[in-house]
Design a protein around this motif. Structure first.
Motif, PDB file in Angstrom:
ATOM      1  N   HIS C  95       0.835  -1.212   0.000  1.00 32.70           N
ATOM      2  CA  HIS C  95       0.000   0.000   0.000  1.00 32.70           C
ATOM      3  C   HIS C  95       0.865   1.255   0.000  1.00 32.70           C
ATOM      4  O   HIS C  95       0.410   2.315  -0.389  1.00 32.70           O
ATOM      5  N   GLU C  96       2.114   1.114   0.448  1.00 31.12           N
ATOM      6  CA  GLU C  96       2.971   2.299   0.469  1.00 31.12           C
ATOM      7  C   GLU C  96       3.313   2.772  -0.952  1.00 31.12           C
ATOM      8  O   GLU C  96       3.689   3.923  -1.160  1.00 31.12           O
ATOM      9  N   PRO C  99      -1.043   4.314  -5.637  1.00 27.18           N
ATOM     10  CA  PRO C  99      -1.420   5.676  -5.996  1.00 27.18           C
ATOM     11  C   PRO C  99      -2.618   6.117  -5.160  1.00 27.18           C
ATOM     12  O   PRO C  99      -3.309   5.293  -4.578  1.00 27.18           O
ATOM     13  N   GLY C 100      -2.849   7.420  -5.136  1.00 24.64           N
ATOM     14  CA  GLY C 100      -3.851   7.952  -4.228  1.00 24.64           C
ATOM     15  C   GLY C 100      -5.289   7.883  -4.712  1.00 24.64           C
ATOM     16  O   GLY C 100      -6.218   8.070  -3.936  1.00 24.64           O
ATOM     17  N   THR C 102      -9.031   6.983  -5.999  1.00 25.30           N
ATOM     18  CA  THR C 102     -10.087   5.990  -5.776  1.00 25.30           C
ATOM     19  C   THR C 102     -10.650   5.622  -7.136  1.00 25.30           C
ATOM     20  O   THR C 102     -10.959   6.500  -7.929  1.00 25.30           O
ATOM     21  N   ARG C 113      -9.407   2.308  -3.182  1.00 23.53           N
ATOM     22  CA  ARG C 113      -8.063   2.440  -3.725  1.00 23.53           C
ATOM     23  C   ARG C 113      -7.562   1.044  -4.055  1.00 23.53           C
ATOM     24  O   ARG C 113      -8.176   0.045  -3.701  1.00 23.53           O
ATOM     25  N   ASP C 116      -4.882   0.058   0.405  1.00 24.93           N
ATOM     26  CA  ASP C 116      -4.760   1.226   1.271  1.00 24.93           C
ATOM     27  C   ASP C 116      -4.311   0.854   2.676  1.00 24.93           C
ATOM     28  O   ASP C 116      -4.487   1.641   3.610  1.00 24.93           O
ATOM     29  N   GLU C 245      -4.475   8.472 -11.573  1.00 25.95           N
ATOM     30  CA  GLU C 245      -4.589   9.917 -11.808  1.00 25.95           C
ATOM     31  C   GLU C 245      -3.728  10.367 -12.989  1.00 25.95           C
ATOM     32  O   GLU C 245      -2.937  11.303 -12.891  1.00 25.95           O
TER      33      GLU C 245
END
Ligand SMILES: Cc1cc2nc3c(=O)[nH]c(=O)nc-3n(C[C@H](O)[C@H](O)[C@H](O)COP(=O)(O)OP(=O)(O)OC[C@H]3O[C@@H](n4cnc5c(N)ncnc54)[C@H](O)[C@@H]3O)c2cc1C
Lengths: 156, 300, 800
Positions: C95-96, C99-100, C102, C113, C116, C245
């Motif tokens: 999760h690190e 990407p941010g 959703t 996500r 997460d 994104e």
């Protein structure tokens, strides 16, 4: 190293001890028509002929095929010269997504070799070793019956 | 978890071509060794990492352990006879009819080509389909080890789910069915779809002596106990009876008594209550079919 | 319909099963209506067709996913050092690295996500490893060390609704209720002479796809390409865009054919994990799922619970239909409804109130599976309606003819309205007149119904001879009881929720044509039926038409194959694009060759000629060639057509219908049920390809029969799926379904769908469940809960 006759040609392989016949045929021989779905013997998609007998190649060790003859769907008809069973599956549309189809065709070939004049009920039972999730079963039975008729005609 | 080997676990594969070499390999391999027959149970066990295997001893090359022999006193089934061969054996002897009919609904046609009788028995699943019909025929099994071998009643093979009395390296070589007098056998089996493990299975056999009374009665169950099970309680009620005395009421009583021996569990396939109920129904039906067969036999 | 009894007999004995009864309106069609073999038939029977699992790119790595052993837990610390040190490992993502963004799967089948740091079901994606081989990747998973904080979990949707329940998502566990109501419930209650209440629980069905799936992802600098089996290529592209994104223009999906999908293979989180892994190791990666992963970690049908009642007057008029329906979304589902078009079908009920409550649980994500809502809530409504009819001693067919919707009548569901935020009048006022000139009346059924197929089917099935009355078998042989049952189903033909599907048709220089339409190839035959639509419209031979369905760089946006919309909605777009291309072709041919107006010309079998026969025809190829050589007016080697207007809002008026007839034999001592006879009838408007359609119909019947009889996911106390395998997740096999099953098609003609066609694949499932359950009732006298396993039959009968 093992030698296996695959679709009429001798080939050498070096499978790991626990490699399944199905994976060897797919990964080493590039025979993607050997479909692996459940990998537990239930669905029959990986069916091939081993010395003319149908087997679920996912449950067999590749090593157990040493010195034997394996026929996959690639060893049946070609697009130009379809096997009568393949032709019948097309005519009756005995499939939808097609993933299970090679397994059904090979199971049908083994069945018809043993029982060239089946009843529909016998064909239906014989085709129950494979799963068609799309549910083309009635048309698969018709395809087997149509193919049986043609094959009988061809040998008569 | 503290250590990770960089090696991926694999077994060693050996393929002896005669019995002596096989049992020698079995002895050498010790507890990490497994005889690999059809592999239809083993392959899944291996892939699911259910039990470690160090050496796989592929015994399918032992052609001497394959095939069915009928002689006047017994039927001898080689351990490596496949389910496909059992399925086609009904014509060989009337005692093989139930066995063949059950084999025909086991697994799938393409797994029956691989799966063997020995594998079905030695895998020791509570649902092993061949066990009950063989037990009711009084089957015995023969084994080989590097220093000998033994014979035992099939019903004594099983100790717990997936466990048998066989020792490391002990190899099942054949199964014998002693032939006796006028015998008929039958079975009932419930499964969910046309291809399925049995939810319940009941097999039975009745043997008549010269006087026409029941000299041996056997009832055995699958999938209703930790092992294939001989249901002794029901058998007692049938011994010494003539065909005429085997009334539907008596058969119902025997079936109920037999079902009392069952010790089923709830699992995702079905409930204990369902198994207990249906094993009685199946037994009653199988007994009725067996009596009908014997009556027909008597007419001939 | 002008079927004779002889026709019907022929239909029954199978000799004519798959042909349409005579339909003069359609006689002019050249290729629509023909049962041509599907385009990829030869690839399928020779085993050369490539699915996701078969696809590879050179030098790719192989990935495996680490899955949560806990139903609800937070990662406190994760250490991948040991895994990364294993020879052959290229890299690990957790999760690190995520990407941010959703992302959402189509129709809210997933929202979240990619990873997460919280696991929300057993099997949730936690980390992934890429290595030189899948085996090494799998091996390395065990070397990832995780410290977990175990969180309380909830598995029952009713429990999850309660205050104080463990919260699974930031948005809360429950969506806003989805409500459809009309009339006045109190009045419906007062008017009723009989009132029947019901309370039905539905177990979760698994897609149980044959064929598994895999995804290959490869980045080129900041652009990414995915190859995977997907029914919704455009939606998958959107998902990658949302999660990472990045601009849509930088994502290319090359969707491959899939095995049987039933909604399983739209977009799935594992595909996005593949993209993430490929990005991290800067190399192509393939993740291939095992069957256990497919069946236990991707999606499944919702667990559903219907409580409600129906009331009727003594003459059989339904006065009331009131149902409260709870569905579990699992961990990442975000739906607020299930498509419950039974509401429309039974919409003649004088007063109605349907409410759906969707709730998250810590079970594997639930999503839309073939027949969503209509095989659950719909079959509960069928069962309740049957019980009303039984109380009134009315024949089920008569009851349906009386109470089910006919063309022109109002649709209660008003699905689009729910998403509209304004009144119908306001909505219409906002749309230019010319765009809605050909729209049928919104929220009124445009065509088709159960009426014709019920009548035809009853005759062919010899219903009146075989039906003995409610709860009465038609034959008894010892413990064996035989009886017949009938069931009906309806479903949409696509839903609008993210815009209108489009398509492109290109006429090539050699007179062939290529269709670009983003959809699935999961066996439903769309590549074939869409090509037939294009061929019919263009006048170019079917064999000269090819179609691209998977490449989002060449296909315009489309919903993809879901909600029975491919032929109806994407087919509409294909026809509109073909019309546009043909218009251009005829304009050019008229100007350059014939000196006639385009509407004085036609194309037949690839030849352009004046309609009045005044001049000899010229082949499309020759016209194209002339243009190419002369380069007149800048025309070169191809013509591209696209729909001139968006498609009418079809959710607001189109449905497809099924009526199925089943005969069962029940062993009342063992509870075993055998299907002994089956007839499926279907109203889908024009049948573009009867071969394809019969497979859709029977395939739906068999999948419905599976749900009716055996299919059920079992969950452990810890939320784990216990039967993610084909040994204990039982699918019907060939001999479990009557091979002589017949299919009869209805004769309606849709005003909007291409050449009169509507959707097809989902109503058959609903009808099948209802028919089989009713037949079992008639055989046993009891309503058996689904799936009607032998054990449940005996339980319902009070035997055990
Ligand atoms: C799809 C599918 C369906 C199935 N359906 C059924 C069913 O309906 N009914 C049923 O009963 N079973 C069923 N099975 C289980 C299995 O197929 C049978 O138990 C089969 O007979 C096992 O034989 P095998 O030769 O494949 O055994 P293997 O897998 O080779 O061996 C099984 C076990 O027996 C041991 N063993 C084998 N041979 C010997 C020997 N000679 N001496 C000592 N030990 C030995 C092995 O070491 C191993 O522990 C099914 C399996 C599959 C995959």
């Amino acid at each position: 190293m093992i030698i296996v006759r695959v679709n009429g040609r001798e080939q050498t392989f070096e499978p790991a001890a626990d490699t399944s016949l199905a994976n060897m045929l797919r990964d080493e021989a590039g025979l993607i028509g050997v479909r692996v779905s459940c990998a537990e013997g239930e669905c029959g998609a990986c069916t091939v002929l081993l010395d003319e007998q149908p087997v679920t190649s996912c449950l067999m060790l590749a090593h157990q095929a040493a010195g034997r003859e394996v026929t996959t769907i690639e060893g049946f008809g070609s697009p130009e010269h379809l096997h009568p069973i393949q032709q019948a599956f097309i005519e009756e549309q005995g499939f939808q997504c097609g993933f299970c189809t090679p397994g059904f065709i090979i199971a049908a070939a083994a069945f018809l070799a043993e029982n060239p004049s089946p009843t529909e009920a016998e064909a239906s039972i014989a085709m129950s070793g494979n799963i068609c999730r799309c549910g083309a079963y009635p048309y698969i039975v018709r395809a087997v019956m149509t193919a049986a008729e043609r094959l009988r005609g061809a040998t008569a | 978890m503290s250590t990770t080997t960089t090696e991926i676990a694999r077994f060693t594969y050996v393929r002896p071509t005669d019995l002596a070499a096989a049992v020698a390999a079995g002895a050498a391999a010790g507890p990490g060794g497994r005889y690999w027959a059809g592999g239809t149970d083993l392959m899944l066990e291996w892939q699911r990492k259910q039990r470690p295997i160090e050496t796989s001893i592929d015994i399918t090359g032992l052609t001497e352990l394959r095939g069915i022999l009928i002689d006047p006193s017994e039927i001898r089934i080689g351990a490596l006879t496949t389910l496909a061969e059992i399925e086609r054996s009904a014509a060989l002897h009337p005692d093989l009819e139930s066995l063949a009919a059950i084999a025909a609904v086991m697994c799938t046609p393409q797994t029956r080509t691989l799966a063997t009788v020995a594998g079905n028995l030695c895998n020791a699943s509570p649902a092993a389909d061949l066990a009950p019909p063989l037990i009711v025929l009084g089957a015995r099994i023969a084994t080989a080890t590097s220093d000998g071998g033994r014979e035992l009643e099939l019903e004594d093979l099983f100790t717990a789910p997936k466990q048998t009395v066989l020792t490391d390296g002990e190899l099942l070589t054949h199964i014998t069915i002693p032939l006796s007098g006028q015998r008929a056998a039958s079975y009932g089996r419930i499964a969910r779809t046309v291809v399925d493990i049995a939810l319940t299975l009941s097999a039975c056999s009745l043997t008549l002596d010269q006087q026409g009374t029941v000299s041996a009665a056997r009832i055995a169950f699958g999938s209703v106990a930790p092992t294939p099970l001989r249901a002794l309680s029901g058998e007692q009620l049938l011994l010494g009876k003539t065909l005429a005395e085997l009334t539907p009421a008596l058969l119902a009583e025997a079936a109920a008594a037999a079902a009392g021996d069952a010790n089923p569990i709830d699992d995702i396939r079905t409930s204990a209550a369902y198994r207990r109920h249906t094993v009685r129904v199946l037994t009653q039906r199988a007994l009725a079919k067996t009596v009908a067969r014997l009556s027909r036999g008597g007419d001939q | 319909m002008s079927a004779t009894i002889n026709d019907l007999a022929a239909l029954r004995d199978g000799s004519k099963t798959d042909q349409r009864l005579s339909t003069p309106a359609r006689d002019a069609f050249t290729i629509v209506g023909k049962g041509v073999p599907v385009k990829d038939a030869i690839e399928k029977v020779t085993g050369s067709i490539k699915y996701g699992v078969d696809f590879a790119v050179p030098h790719m790595a192989h990935g495996k996913i680490l899955r949560s052993p806990h139903a609800h837990a937070r990662i406190v610390r994760i250490d991948t050092a040991r895994a990364e040190a294993i020879p052959g490992v290229y890299g690990v993502v957790t999760h690190e690295d995520a990407p941010g963004g959703t992302w959402e799967n189509a129709w809210f089948n997933y929202r979240g996500r990619i990873m997460d740091g919280t696991a929300r079901f057993v099997g949730d994606e936690i980390a992934a490893v890429a290595a030189v081989s899948a085996e090494i990747a799998e091996h390395a998973l065990a070397a990832i060390d995780i410290e977990w904080e175990i969180l309380p979990a909830v598995f029952d949707p009713h429990e999850a609704r309660k205050p104080g329940a463990p919260q699974i998502r930031d948005e809360g566990n429950e969506r806003d209720a989805y409500v459809v109501e009309w009339g006045d419930i109190a009045e419906g209650h007062d008017l009723a002479d009989v009132l029947v209440e019901s309370d039905v629980v539905f177990a979760s069905q698994q897609y149980a796809s044959i064929g598994r799936n895999a995804c290959v992802a490869e980045w080129m600098n900041d652009r990414v390409t995915l190859w995977t089996s997907s029914q919704t290529p455009s939606e998958l592209r959107d998902g990658v865009h949302e999660a990472f994104e990045i601009p849509l223009s930088k994502v290319r999906v090359m969707a491959l054919p899939s095995g049987s999908s039933f909604g399983s293979w739209w977009s799935a989180n594992f595909m996005l994990v593949t993209v993430m892994l490929a990005k991290k190791i800067r190399r192509a990666v393939k993740i291939e799922l095992s069957n256990a992963e497919c069946m236990g970690t991707v999606k499944r049908r919702h667990i559903e619970h219907t409580r409600g009642r129906m009331g009727a007057k003594r003459d059989g008029t339904l006065t009331l239909a009131q149902f409260d329906h709870v569905i579990d979304n699992g961990a990442y589902g975000f739906k607020d409804d299930v498509g419950f078009f039974c509401v429309d079908m039974w919409g003649r009920a004088l007063h109605g109130d349907y409410q759906v409550h969707a709730v998250n649980t810590n079970l594997v994500t639930a999503g839309c599976m073939r027949g969503v809502g209509d095989i659950t809530l719909g079959s509960a409504v069928e069962r309740t309606a049957n019980r009303v009819a039984a109380e009134l001693d009315i024949d089920p067919i008569e009851f349906r003819l009386k109470n089910q919707i006919r063309p022109g009548e109002p649709l209660r569901m008003r699905h689009s309205l729910h998403n509209m935020d304004c009144s119908v009048e306001e909505y219409l006022a906002g749309i230019p007149e010319e765009l809605r000139a050909e729209w049928p009346e919104l929220f009124h059924l445009s065509s088709g119904s159960t009426a014709e197929i019920l009548t035809t089917g009853a005759e062919a099935f010899r219903w009146s001879e075989r039906w003995q009355g409610w709860g009465k078998p038609d034959s008894v042989d010892g413990p064996l009881r035989r009886a017949v049952g009938v069931g009906t189903g309806a479903h949409v033909c696509g839903v609008e929720f993210e815009g209108s599907s489009s398509a492109v048709v290109r006429i090539n220089g050699d007179g062939s044509a290529k269709v670009h339409a983003s959809c699935g190839r999961q066996g439903q035959g769309s590549e074939t039926t869409l090509s037939q639509v294009a061929a019919e419209e263009l006048g170019i031979p079917f064999t000269m038409i090819e179609i691209e369905t998977g490449d989002t760089d060449s296909c315009p946006w489309s919903h993809g194959s879901l909600a029975s919309n491919t032929l109806y909605r994407i087919g509409w777009a294909v026809r509109a694009a073909a019309k546009d291309a043909k218009r251009q072709l005829l304009e050019i041919a008229g100007r350059e060759v014939f000196h006639l107006a385009p509407d004085e010309l036609q194309v037949v079998e690839g030849v352009i000629a004046p309609v009045d026969g005044s001049q000899p025809g010229v082949s499309v190829e020759d016209v194209m060639n002339m243009l190419r050589l002369a380069d007149t007016l800048g025309q070169t080697s191809s013509i591209t057509g696209r729909p001139a207007t968006p498609m009418p809002p079809s959710t607001a008026f189109a449905r497809h219908f099924a009526a199925h007839f089943a005969e069962v034999e029940v062993d009342i001592e063992t509870g075993e049920i055998r299907l002994t006879d089956y007839l499926a009838t279907q109203d889908s408007g024009t049948i573009v390809n009867p071969q394809v359609m019969k497979n859709q119909v029977i395939g739906g019947a068999i999948c419905g029969a599976g749900f009716a009889l055996f299919e059920e996911l079992h969950f452990g106390d810890d939320g784990r799926v216990l039967n993610a395998n084909m040994l204990d997740y039982k699918l019907l096999r060939c001999a479990d379904f009557p091979h002589q099953a017949g299919v009869i098609f209805g004769d309606s003609y849709d005003p909007v769908g291409p050449f009169g066609a509507r959707g097809a694949g989902e109503a058959p499932m609903a009808a099948s469940v209802a028919a089989i359950q009713a037949a079992v009732f008639n055989a046993t006298g009891v309503w058996v809960e689904l799936p009607m396993t032998p054990e449940r039959v005996l339980t319902a009968m009070g035997v055990i």
